[in-house]
Design an enzyme around this catalytic site. Structure first.
Site, PDB file in Angstrom:
ATOM      1  CD  GLU A  89      21.283 -31.175 -35.294  1.00  0.00           C
ATOM      2  OE1 GLU A  89      22.301 -30.529 -34.992  1.00  0.00           O
ATOM      3  OE2 GLU A  89      21.072 -31.606 -36.448  1.00  0.00           O
ATOM      4  CG  ASP A 123      17.092 -30.446 -37.081  1.00  0.00           C
ATOM      5  OD1 ASP A 123      18.019 -31.278 -37.021  1.00  0.00           O
ATOM      6  OD2 ASP A 123      16.733 -29.896 -38.139  1.00  0.00           O
ATOM      7  CG  ASP A 153      23.308 -26.624 -42.189  1.00  0.00           C
ATOM      8  OD1 ASP A 153      24.544 -26.567 -42.086  1.00  0.00           O
ATOM      9  OD2 ASP A 153      22.602 -27.421 -41.552  1.00  0.00           O
ATOM     10  CD  GLU A 188      19.327 -26.922 -39.024  1.00  0.00           C
ATOM     11  OE1 GLU A 188      18.565 -27.891 -38.895  1.00  0.00           O
ATOM     12  OE2 GLU A 188      20.244 -26.881 -39.868  1.00  0.00           O
ATOM     13  CD  GLU A 189      16.592 -24.884 -41.530  1.00  0.00           C
ATOM     14  OE1 GLU A 189      17.169 -25.954 -41.278  1.00  0.00           O
ATOM     15  OE2 GLU A 189      17.124 -23.972 -42.223  1.00  0.00           O
ATOM     16  CG  ASP A 211      16.315 -27.617 -44.516  1.00  0.00           C
ATOM     17  OD1 ASP A 211      17.322 -27.399 -45.215  1.00  0.00           O
ATOM     18  OD2 ASP A 211      16.222 -28.573 -43.709  1.00  0.00           O
ATOM     19  CG  LEU A 242      13.581 -31.755 -43.517  1.00  0.00           C
ATOM     20  CD1 LEU A 242      14.805 -32.586 -43.878  1.00  0.00           C
ATOM     21  CD2 LEU A 242      12.478 -32.703 -43.085  1.00  0.00           C
ATOM     22  CG  ASP A 243      18.431 -34.675 -38.254  1.00  0.00           C
ATOM     23  OD1 ASP A 243      19.413 -33.942 -38.069  1.00  0.00           O
ATOM     24  OD2 ASP A 243      18.485 -35.922 -38.292  1.00  0.00           O
TER      25      ASP A 243
END
Ligand code: AHG
Ligand code: MN
Ligand code: MN
Ligand code: MN
Length: 330
Positions: A275, A108, A61, A89-90, A67, A110-111
């Protein structure tokens, strides 16, 4: 000033030091969520939160400004919560925070990033896992625990309201941030997902790539009252997992993000650890269900922090029906 979230945490998580640490962590996560919410609100002053930062994360992504801001805010909350590990995630690799922490968080930050610049609800999804001495000896293994091990899970929604949807294993509860009150107040205790539904949620532009069994299920929904389901169906799809999940908690429905034939999408788009697992725990605690189409999400053995999984969740009867479609002979 104590809020009803504090009262809930004191009543639900007070049996031992470990539980009290989880309660404290949830308070720190709330503090971070308020920072992110305020950034979004101030974002109207022009800094482009949905703007691309150029680099991409481990998942491919492209990272958006927000994010990274959210990742920093929740990393600080994890440090304040004396977590042992922070898997985001980041961040390509899990961050080791303390050698004797009892818990780890998969997050996560920022989803729904694709929705930042469209002013649509976005959120933060988190999963709190136990850390044992075995994990300390082999830190990679902490994010290879299946979702059934989760001690708590939840998501914040940055929408018209700032909400926290939370489970610590005794039901799914909804809290609302009240600026007047300066804290999170309980909006709904023990939400229950309607076990039947006439509403499905999927990104239909991927239909041609899906497994034939999933297409058969969708075809039968689209055939409506004249078809085998003998009832008309509606469709809603926001494209922010937190928004689709919250709607389903409120009025039932079934969400599908199947795997598909495209390279890199065989296991769909959504990530298991931060998630699918937290959403699955919230749904099961609310009487719903969550599978990869066939297998219970919480039983899946993760290969790594960023592994993906096909995801079907929501009204239990509908999720089970999709499971039967998956075993139909072609
Ligand atoms: P994230 O912004 O954390 O990468 O998650 C985006 C996810 C999830 O929010 C949503 O359900 C899904 O992406 C939407 O995917 P499509 O845009 O492919 O439908
Ligand atoms: Mn992303
Ligand atoms: Mn996401
Ligand atoms: Mn994200």
């Amino acid at each position: 000033m104590s809020s009803s979230l504090d009262a809930y945490l004191r009543s639900a998580l007070d049996a031992d030091e470990g539980q009290r640490q989880i309660a404290e962590a949830i308070r720190h996560l709330c503090t971070a969520s308020i920072k992110v919410r305020n950034t979004i609100i101030e974002g109207g002053s022009g800094n482009d939160l949905g703007g691309q930062r150029g680099d991409s994360n481990s998942d491919g992504d492209i990272q958006k400004e927000l994010d990274v801001i959210a990742d920093k805010a929740f990393l600080q909350a994890a440090r304040d919560s004396s977590f042992a590990f922070f898997g985001s995630e980041e961040q390509d690799e899990a961050v080791t925070l303390s050698k004797d922490g009892l818990h780890a968080i998969a997050i996560d930050p920022l989803d729904g990033s694709s929705n930042i610049s469209t002013n649509v609800s976005i959120g933060t999804i988190f999963s709190i896992l136990p850390v044992t001495d075995a994990h300390r000896k082999n830190p990679k293994s902490v994010f290879e625990q299946k979702g059934a091990n989760q001690l708590a899970a939840g998501f914040f929604t940055y929408g018209p309201q700032l909400q926290l949807v939370l489970t610590v294993g005794n039901g799914t509860h909804v809290f609302l941030f009240s600026p007047k009150f300066g804290g999170f107040v309980e909006q709904a205790a023990s939400v229950m997902v309607a076990d039947r539904s006439r509403e499905f949620s999927a990104n239909m532009s991927n239909y041609r790539h899906w497994d034939v069994h999933i297409r058969n299920y969708i075809d039968d929904c689209l055939a409506g009252a004249e078809g085998p389901r003998e009832r008309d169906f509606g469709m809603r799809y926001v494209g922010s997992l937190v928004a689709d999940a919250y709607r389903i908690l409120q009025r039932g429905g079934v969400f599908l993000y199947p795997g598909d034939e495209r390279k890199g999408y065989q296991k769909g788009r959504l990530r298991l650890m931060y998630e699918a697992n937290p959403v699955a725990m919230l749904m099961e605690q609310a009487g719903g269900a969550a599978t990869d189409g066939a297998r219970r999400i919480l039983d899946i053995e993760p290969e790594s922090l960023h592994v993906r999984t096909p995801l079907v969740f929501g009204s239990k009867r509908e999720v089970e029906r999709i499971g039967r479609y998956m075993t139909d002979s072609d």
